[in-house]
Motif scaffolding. Structure first.
Motif, PDB file in Angstrom:
ATOM      1  N   VAL A   1       0.847  -1.206   0.000  1.00  0.00           N
ATOM      2  CA  VAL A   1       0.000   0.000   0.000  1.00  0.00           C
ATOM      3  C   VAL A   1       0.877   1.249   0.000  1.00  0.00           C
ATOM      4  O   VAL A   1       0.619   2.209  -0.750  1.00  0.00           O
ATOM      5  N   HIS A   2       1.906   1.241   0.835  1.00  0.00           N
ATOM      6  CA  HIS A   2       2.845   2.366   0.931  1.00  0.00           C
ATOM      7  C   HIS A   2       3.490   2.659  -0.415  1.00  0.00           C
ATOM      8  O   HIS A   2       3.471   3.802  -0.904  1.00  0.00           O
ATOM      9  N   ASP A   3       4.042   1.648  -1.062  1.00  0.00           N
ATOM     10  CA  ASP A   3       4.743   1.862  -2.330  1.00  0.00           C
ATOM     11  C   ASP A   3       3.789   2.310  -3.428  1.00  0.00           C
ATOM     12  O   ASP A   3       4.115   3.183  -4.245  1.00  0.00           O
ATOM     13  N   PHE A   4       2.600   1.687  -3.467  1.00  0.00           N
ATOM     14  CA  PHE A   4       1.616   2.034  -4.485  1.00  0.00           C
ATOM     15  C   PHE A   4       1.177   3.486  -4.352  1.00  0.00           C
ATOM     16  O   PHE A   4       1.146   4.238  -5.335  1.00  0.00           O
ATOM     17  N   LEU A   5       0.844   3.893  -3.131  1.00  0.00           N
ATOM     18  CA  LEU A   5       0.376   5.266  -2.929  1.00  0.00           C
ATOM     19  C   LEU A   5       1.473   6.280  -3.233  1.00  0.00           C
ATOM     20  O   LEU A   5       1.219   7.315  -3.850  1.00  0.00           O
TER      21      LEU A   5
END
Length: 474
Positions: free
Chosen positions: A93-97
């Motif tokens: 989620v962190h990398d995607f956002l």
């Protein structure tokens, strides 16, 4: 071995299901991407999706999912759960956002994104914090491969010699356009990294009769009894979630031709890194026949990686695996310095089309990196680990504000829950750890929880600031 394969399957299913969910929430569309709108032949250069995926994987991987996973495995197979749940629910989620928000803001670096969503004070903090972290990452990924190269050339070249060689390479990779070195060679190194993980994992499975892979238990198996919370969650600095990725994703975001590529490249590369971490964590404890043996060998270090590569794959296979392990951190170290250059350039609005401007920013960063590399490696790694997770915490809160404002309060929980968790981890670690304030658990644990609650309160305030919903830049 059942636990290992169950965790491996969970990572793959997590990409398919949870990756699709976060993509659906974010709603990628067909808007013009930064690399097409601001093409400059240096940092904004279109790359094919498969190349971008392999570059992203190499950028974010480094030694973290190897050294960090091996060190985390000293606590026992409970580390499997952190790698799997951290990767799916937090790291991916962190990398995607981070990557997708950068695409929505002309390829802005993470410090600029934090400023948009968390305010000017946090922007300044993040600018300084991210540059310091990036230099430390560059140092960690400079000394680590230098030590491994020295292992392969005993009595010929020293660690200092290889450190200088790596530094010279970093100099050119930091200055040259992204498609000259990174775009041409990183896909090959990415394939080597994947083959290396498959080799180590396959050999570990084949040797399971004599060196079994432990099944999951929540028991603390650390030989010295060091607590799982919060130490393990910081030690596994890249195999589950990593703030360093927040500095790398915007760099690749400047090279994508469609927002619809984001799930594969940002979320997918994080899952691939989680698989690499899972392989090394399982292989380390099995190879040394338990956590005590792994701890005695030094946990995550060049020595353990060298011994495992040769021991599991033989001289030829071991050397090939070592090449993959060496290429991995080098290809993250150079992009760390490159990201530091871009962060400072965004900060002071310095055009990077001219090679002279790139040189003015890169040279001091590389000199500082070399000076820091003279400090004990283990000390640098411990501070890197905490700084890394703290940056991830801040980036997640910024992503949570975006989701709350532009999507819905419920959707923001996808980022807010892992952000609150990492807030508790980072605060507790800082108060408890030897390199922090070194206070007792009775003080550190409540303080971590209180800090996380305060962060939640600030998040609610920031997410509903008057005028936020009217800001069309979001």
């Amino acid at each position: 071995m059942v636990s290992f394969f169950a965790c491996l399957a969970a990572l793959i299913v997590g990409y398919i299901l949870y990756g699709a969910l976060i993509e659906k929430v974010f709603k990628p569309d067909d808007r013009t991407t930064p690399c097409l709108e601001h093409s400059d032949g240096v940092d904004y250069v279109a790359l094919k999706p498969w190349k971008a995926f392999l570059i992203q994987l190499l950028n974010i991987a480094g030694l973290g999912p190897i050294f960090g996973a091996l060190s985390g495995a000293i606590w026992g197979p409970s580390v499997f759960l952190w790698i799997v749940l951290g990767t799916i629910l937090a790291g991916g989620v962190h990398d995607f956002l981070c990557g997708m928000l950068s695409m929505r803001h002309n390829g802005a670096s993470i410090s600029e994104l934090v400023g948009i969503y968390l305010g000017p004070v946090m922007k300044t903090v993040m600018r300084i914090f991210s540059v310091v972290l990036l230099v430390m990452v560059g140092v960690v990924f400079m000394v680590g491969p230098a030590e491994l190269l020295a292992k392969l050339t005993p009595n010929v070249f020293t660690v200092t010699f290889w450190t200088i060689v790596v530094l010279v390479y970093y100099f050119f990779a930091t200055l040259l356009p992204i498609d000259k070195i990174i775009g041409k060679f990183y896909p090959f190194f990415g394939i080597c990294l994947i083959i290396m993980a498959l080799g180590i994992g396959g050999a570990t499975v084949l040797n399971a009769d004599t060196h079994p892979i432990a099944e999951i238990t929540l028991s603390n198996l650390h030989p010295e009894g060091k607590p799982i919370w919060p130490l393990m969650f910081v030690t596994v600095a890249c195999g589950a979630i990593s703030g360093f990725h927040a500095t790398q994703s915007p760099m690749v975001a400047r090279c994508l031709t469609s927002e619809r590529q984001g799930r594969l490249i940002f979320y997918g590369a994080m899952v691939a890194e989680g698989i690499i971490a899972l392989v090394w964590a399982a292989a380390g404890a099995a190879f040394y026949q338990g956590t005590a043996g792994l701890a005695a060998a030094g946990g995550g270090s060049s020595n353990t990686v060298y011994d495992m590569s040769i021991g599991l794959l033989g001289p030829v296979g071991g050397v090939l695996a070592m090449i993959g392990v060496i290429a991995c951190p080098i290809t993250s170290g150079d992009t760390a310095f490159r990201s530091a250059r871009l962060t400072i350039a965004d900060w002071f609005r310095i055009s990077q089309k001219q090679s002279r401007n790139r040189l003015i920013l890169a040279a001091p960063l590389l000199i500082a990196g070399y000076l820091i590399s003279r400090i004990d490696y283990q000390v640098v790694w411990r501070y890197f680990s905490w700084s890394n997770q703290t940056l991830a915490m801040i980036a997640l809160w910024a992503g949570a504000v975006y989701l709350a404002v532009k999507v819905s309060p419920i959707s923001s929980l996808m980022a807010a829950i892992p952000a609150a968790f990492m807030s508790a981890v980072c605060c507790t670690y800082l108060i408890y750890a030897e390199e922090g304030f070194h206070l007792s658990a009775s003080i550190a644990y409540p303080a971590g929880i209180i800090f996380a609650v305060l962060c939640i309160i600030v998040f609610i305030w920031k997410a509903y600031l008057p005028g936020m919903k009217k800001d069309r830049r979001l």
